[in-house]
Design a protein around this motif. Structure first.
Motif, PDB file in Angstrom:
ATOM      1  N   GLN A  59     -13.178  -6.488  -0.834  1.00 21.01           N
ATOM      2  CA  GLN A  59     -12.193  -7.456  -0.369  1.00 21.01           C
ATOM      3  C   GLN A  59     -12.872  -8.717   0.154  1.00 21.01           C
ATOM      4  O   GLN A  59     -12.403  -9.837  -0.069  1.00 21.01           O
ATOM      5  CB  GLN A  59     -11.319  -6.851   0.729  1.00 21.01           C
ATOM      6  N   ARG A  72      -9.592 -11.750  -0.606  1.00 21.07           N
ATOM      7  CA  ARG A  72      -8.165 -11.452  -0.416  1.00 21.07           C
ATOM      8  C   ARG A  72      -7.987  -9.943  -0.279  1.00 21.07           C
ATOM      9  O   ARG A  72      -8.821  -9.168  -0.754  1.00 21.07           O
ATOM     10  CB  ARG A  72      -7.326 -11.967  -1.591  1.00 21.07           C
ATOM     11  N   PRO A  73      -6.894  -9.526   0.368  1.00 22.53           N
ATOM     12  CA  PRO A  73      -6.626  -8.079   0.465  1.00 22.53           C
ATOM     13  C   PRO A  73      -6.351  -7.483  -0.917  1.00 22.53           C
ATOM     14  O   PRO A  73      -5.859  -8.167  -1.816  1.00 22.53           O
ATOM     15  CB  PRO A  73      -5.373  -8.004   1.353  1.00 22.53           C
ATOM     16  N   GLN A 120      -4.421  -4.275  -2.831  1.00 23.68           N
ATOM     17  CA  GLN A 120      -3.432  -3.207  -2.692  1.00 23.68           C
ATOM     18  C   GLN A 120      -4.110  -1.850  -2.885  1.00 23.68           C
ATOM     19  O   GLN A 120      -4.924  -1.669  -3.793  1.00 23.68           O
ATOM     20  CB  GLN A 120      -2.338  -3.381  -3.744  1.00 23.68           C
ATOM     21  N   ARG A 162      -0.762  -4.841   6.705  1.00 19.16           N
ATOM     22  CA  ARG A 162      -0.110  -4.811   5.400  1.00 19.16           C
ATOM     23  C   ARG A 162       0.973  -3.735   5.394  1.00 19.16           C
ATOM     24  O   ARG A 162       0.824  -2.673   6.008  1.00 19.16           O
ATOM     25  CB  ARG A 162      -1.132  -4.487   4.308  1.00 19.16           C
ATOM     26  N   GLU A 180     -13.769  -2.418   1.632  1.00 16.43           N
ATOM     27  CA  GLU A 180     -13.763  -3.561   2.552  1.00 16.43           C
ATOM     28  C   GLU A 180     -14.747  -4.627   2.069  1.00 16.43           C
ATOM     29  O   GLU A 180     -14.461  -5.837   2.129  1.00 16.43           O
ATOM     30  CB  GLU A 180     -14.133  -3.114   3.975  1.00 16.43           C
ATOM     31  N   ASP A 218       0.858  -1.177   0.000  1.00 20.66           N
ATOM     32  CA  ASP A 218       0.000   0.000   0.000  1.00 20.66           C
ATOM     33  C   ASP A 218       0.897   1.230   0.000  1.00 20.66           C
ATOM     34  O   ASP A 218       2.022   1.199   0.522  1.00 20.66           O
ATOM     35  CB  ASP A 218      -0.895   0.026   1.234  1.00 20.66           C
ATOM     36  N   GLN A 231      -5.483   2.485   4.385  1.00 19.03           N
ATOM     37  CA  GLN A 231      -5.326   1.043   4.547  1.00 19.03           C
ATOM     38  C   GLN A 231      -6.535   0.392   5.215  1.00 19.03           C
ATOM     39  O   GLN A 231      -6.717  -0.817   5.105  1.00 19.03           O
ATOM     40  CB  GLN A 231      -4.057   0.742   5.345  1.00 19.03           C
ATOM     41  N   GLY A 265      -6.561  -3.027   6.977  1.00 16.28           N
ATOM     42  CA  GLY A 265      -5.206  -3.535   6.781  1.00 16.28           C
ATOM     43  C   GLY A 265      -4.136  -2.728   7.493  1.00 16.28           C
ATOM     44  O   GLY A 265      -2.953  -3.075   7.420  1.00 16.28           O
TER      45      GLY A 265
END
Length: 725
Positions: free
Chosen positions: A179, A184-185, A187, A213, A176, A42, A206, A209
């Motif tokens: 995702q 999965r997360p 970027q 992350r 969110e 990120d 973020q 995350g």
């Protein structure tokens, strides 16, 4: 060009950067962004306007897509404005095409036939807005699980513009949910001009995350400051405490003209043969200045949110191709839209923030050998002091920290309803998982869920939640489209000349009593109203010579000055000169302002004045939110109606030094949030889906400034009796 930097990119991209774009080098930001973006981190990428931020994100992302074999829509590119998307699309489409990939637009103006093609053939990059993303998630015509299955990265352009209001919370909540859909997360890369707290901006971006992350602020040549620290204008180092302030770069001048008509005279006379962009702080001022310039024979174009899309596009395209002309705009042309090579920027009064000024200043000085420039034309004494204060704060290297609005509970309600539309049924114990513990979207949202069920917005059955009859009634029109945006659009009438849409106007102009024909001012021209279709909210017009009026009310928050800028006004009145050029008119106006406020500014603290008519004011120079907090926290000495503005708080006429000290001592137990008028809650979209106490608490948290209030309370107070009453 740095061979090392090019070697990190896809070789086909590197070839086209050198041969198709003709670039001799990548810009510092573009070089430094490659490594973290390729690594999937990120990031927030910081650079002034026209600093190459789009390429800094897109080039390494396209390289990732090629090397990792991304399929389908792997990249979302999100911006606050449809016009900015339209402007960016040709560039991004070109870059994508170099490596055999595609880029498409998706927003409210895209035709349904084109949308169907996009759904059938997913582009590699989708350029869109948060509202359009929300609409895709809740639409029965979009298989969002299939469409977004290949998503890996999201670019948020002008991320500071999102983070500063509720659209930012809306965007984070939608990301969110995305995702969660793909499992999965994703970027997240934010693109921003200079801000005062880039690390905190990255943490905010973020979302869930944060701390999980890796993330990096990429700001070549600038050490990212801590929250609230000063950030210098381009080319200026932040001054040390007590150090002399270096003059800001570029040519900046401050003048006082006193009216829109006088401003038009100055703009028409100066810089003939050049391309000038004039920023105004309201749509009404844009219209009035545009009309006045045209009356003076100046080729003039207009841009603001209430003009039709076609009208704005025609104006921006014509302006980009012309030379001796002026375009007059609100902040719609602040956020990166390309209107060609500008010669001059002119600002009427002052923008709300230093950050906005930096964006606007960055529109100029792009040609080799040219300098950034801005001419301020103040229309009033208040506008003049606001401009002088903003320039003083800027010269000190200060830029506002971007602060997300606190406690967005109303958006929790909106997101719960949107999620139930998206999934049809949601487990009553599972809904929190969709937001990963993001802020108030976690366990703190339980009271909101209970209220939605109690009031019929949601229904509960067999352990699941689903849309209830009250949500259908309130938001169900046009397939719940009113549920996809976090802001309230005021009711406006569409203005048509024949079949051509000119724009939209406030309905008050169509209902107010008037002597003679009813005329509107829109697109810089006067129009005679010939017919009003009340049912369909349309107004038909034909051209008129002059005499039209412009008006928009809106539901936006009151524009208020921050603690720092209010204190900068005090500093100007105490003798602080912004290190820019002042005209003789400006010098005279500054001297008059200092004389007017001589008794109510004190470098050692604050002043309480009592006039002969019994008017008592506490001159804090602390900003509207801090003053509202102080008024709520000092009920024994503040006037019942608690009249405040940026400069002062009105006190009871029987206040004495002794009662004052007692009242201040009582605040030791803590400050009180400002009172909220229940009617004001109506401007908070989705507030009706909240318990009344939570809606008022949300608004109160946004109206206060505890830090500024504490700073004012900690200063010495001088009592002064004035005889000018």
């Amino acid at each position: 060009m740095s061979a090392d930097a090019l070697d990190l990119l896809d070789p086909i991209l590197s070839h086209h950067i050198v041969n198709s774009l003709g670039w001799r080098s990548l810009r510092p930001l573009q070089q430094e962004a490659i490594e973290p973006v390729l690594a999937g981190q990120d990031a927030v990428l910081l650079a002034p306007t026209a600093g190459g931020k789009t390429e800094a994100a897109v080039f390494p992302l396209l390289t990732r897509a090629q090397r990792q074999g991304w399929k389908g829509t792997g990249i979302l590119y999100v911006t606050p404005l449809k016009a900015l998307l339209n402007n960016l699309h040709p560039r991004v489409e070109t870059y994508s095409g170099w490596v055999g990939r595609t880029a498409e637009l998706w927003h409210g103006d895209i035709a349904s036939t084109r949308r169907r093609r996009i759904l059938a053939n997913r582009p590699d990059i989708l350029l869109t807005t948060p509202e359009s993303l929300e609409a895709m998630l809740v639409s029965t015509h979009v298989d969002h699980r299939a469409f977004f299955s290949g998503l890996h990265s999201v670019v948020v352009d002008e991320v500071h513009a999102f983070a500063g209001d509720d659209r930012g919370w809306h965007l984070l909540a939608v990301l969110e949910r995305l995702q969660h859909v793909i499992g999965r997360p994703v970027q997240r890369i934010g693109l921003s001009a200079t801000v005062g707290n880039p690390r905190e901006l990255l943490d905010w971006l973020q979302g869930s995350g944060r701390g999980v992350r890796p993330g990096r602020v990429v700001a070549p040549g600038v050490s990212p400051p801590d929250a609230g620290a000063a950030v210098a204008p381009p080319g200026v180092s932040p001054p040390d405490a007590g150090a002399a302030v270096a003059p800001p770069p570029g040519d900046v001048e401050l003048d006082f003209v006193g009216s829109v008509a006088n401003a038009a005279t100055v703009v028409a006379a100066l810089h003939r043969g050049e391309k000038r962009l004039v920023f105004c702080e309201s749509r009404r001022t844009v219209e009035e200045l545009g009309e006045q310039l045209r009356l003076r024979g100046v080729t003039t174009f207009l841009s603001h949110a209430s003009l039709s899309t076609d009208e704005r596009r025609r104006a921006e395209e014509a302006f980009a191709e012309a030379r001796d002309c002026v375009i007059v705009s609100t902040s719609t042309l602040e956020l990166g839209i390309d209107v060609g090579d500008l010669d001059r920027v002119i600002q009427l009064d002052a923008p709300a923030t230093v950050a906005s000024f930096l964006q606007r200043l960055g529109r100029t000085g792009r040609r080799p050998g040219s300098r950034r420039n801005c001419l301020f034309l103040a229309l009033s004494d208040e506008g003049f002091l606001a401009a002088a204060a903003l320039l003083l704060a800027w010269s000190r290297g200060w830029v506002e920290p971007v602060t997300p609005p606190p406690e967005p509970r109303h958006l929790v309600a909106q997101q719960l309803l949107a999620l139930c539309l998206q999934e049809h049924r949601v487990g009553e114990n599972l809904w929190q998982e969709w937001w990963g513990g993001l802020g108030v979207f976690g366990a703190a949202a339980e009271p909101v869920v209970r209220h939605l069920v109690e009031q019929g917005y949601l229904e509960r059955d067999s352990g699941t939640l689903f849309i209830g009859p009250e949500a259908e009634r309130r938001f169900g029109q046009r397939h719940f489209m009113n549920l996809t945006a976090s802001f309230t659009a005021p009711p406006e009438f569409t203005v048509l000349s024949g079949r051509t849409e000119i724009g939209r106007t406030d309905p008050d102009l169509l209902t107010e009593e008037t002597d003679g024909p009813r005329k509107l001012l829109l697109a810089g021209r006067s129009w005679l109203v010939t017919y009003i279709d009340w049912r369909r909210r349309r107004c038909f017009v034909e051209p008129a010579d002059e005499g039209g009026r412009a008006k928009w009310n809106g539901f936006g928050a009151q524009r208020v000055r921050s603690f720092t800028l209010a204190r900068a006004v005090r500093d100007v009145l105490l003798g602080g000169d912004p290190p820019v050029s002042l005209t003789r008119r400006a010098e005279a106006r500054l001297a008059a302002a200092r004389e007017k406020y001589l008794d109510v500014v004190d470098p050692a603290g604050t002043v309480i004045t009592r006039r002969g008519d019994g008017d008592v004011r506490w001159w804090t120079w602390a900003g509207h939110r801090a003053n509202a907090t102080l008024a709520a926290s000092l009920p024994s000495v503040v006037l019942r109606h608690r009249t405040v503005d940026d400069r002062f708080v009105r006190l009871r006429d029987d206040v004495t030094p002794r009662s004052w000290r007692a009242a201040v001592a009582d605040t030791g137990a803590g400050l009180t949030l400002p009172d909220v008028d229940p009617h004001a809650v109506r401007g908070l979209k989705f507030a009706e889906a909240l318990p009344a106490r939570l809606a008022e608490a949300t608004l109160a948290a946004r109206l206060g400034d505890a830090d500024g209030a504490r700073a004012a309370l900690a200063e010495p107070v001088r009592f002064l009796v004035r005889q000018d009453g």
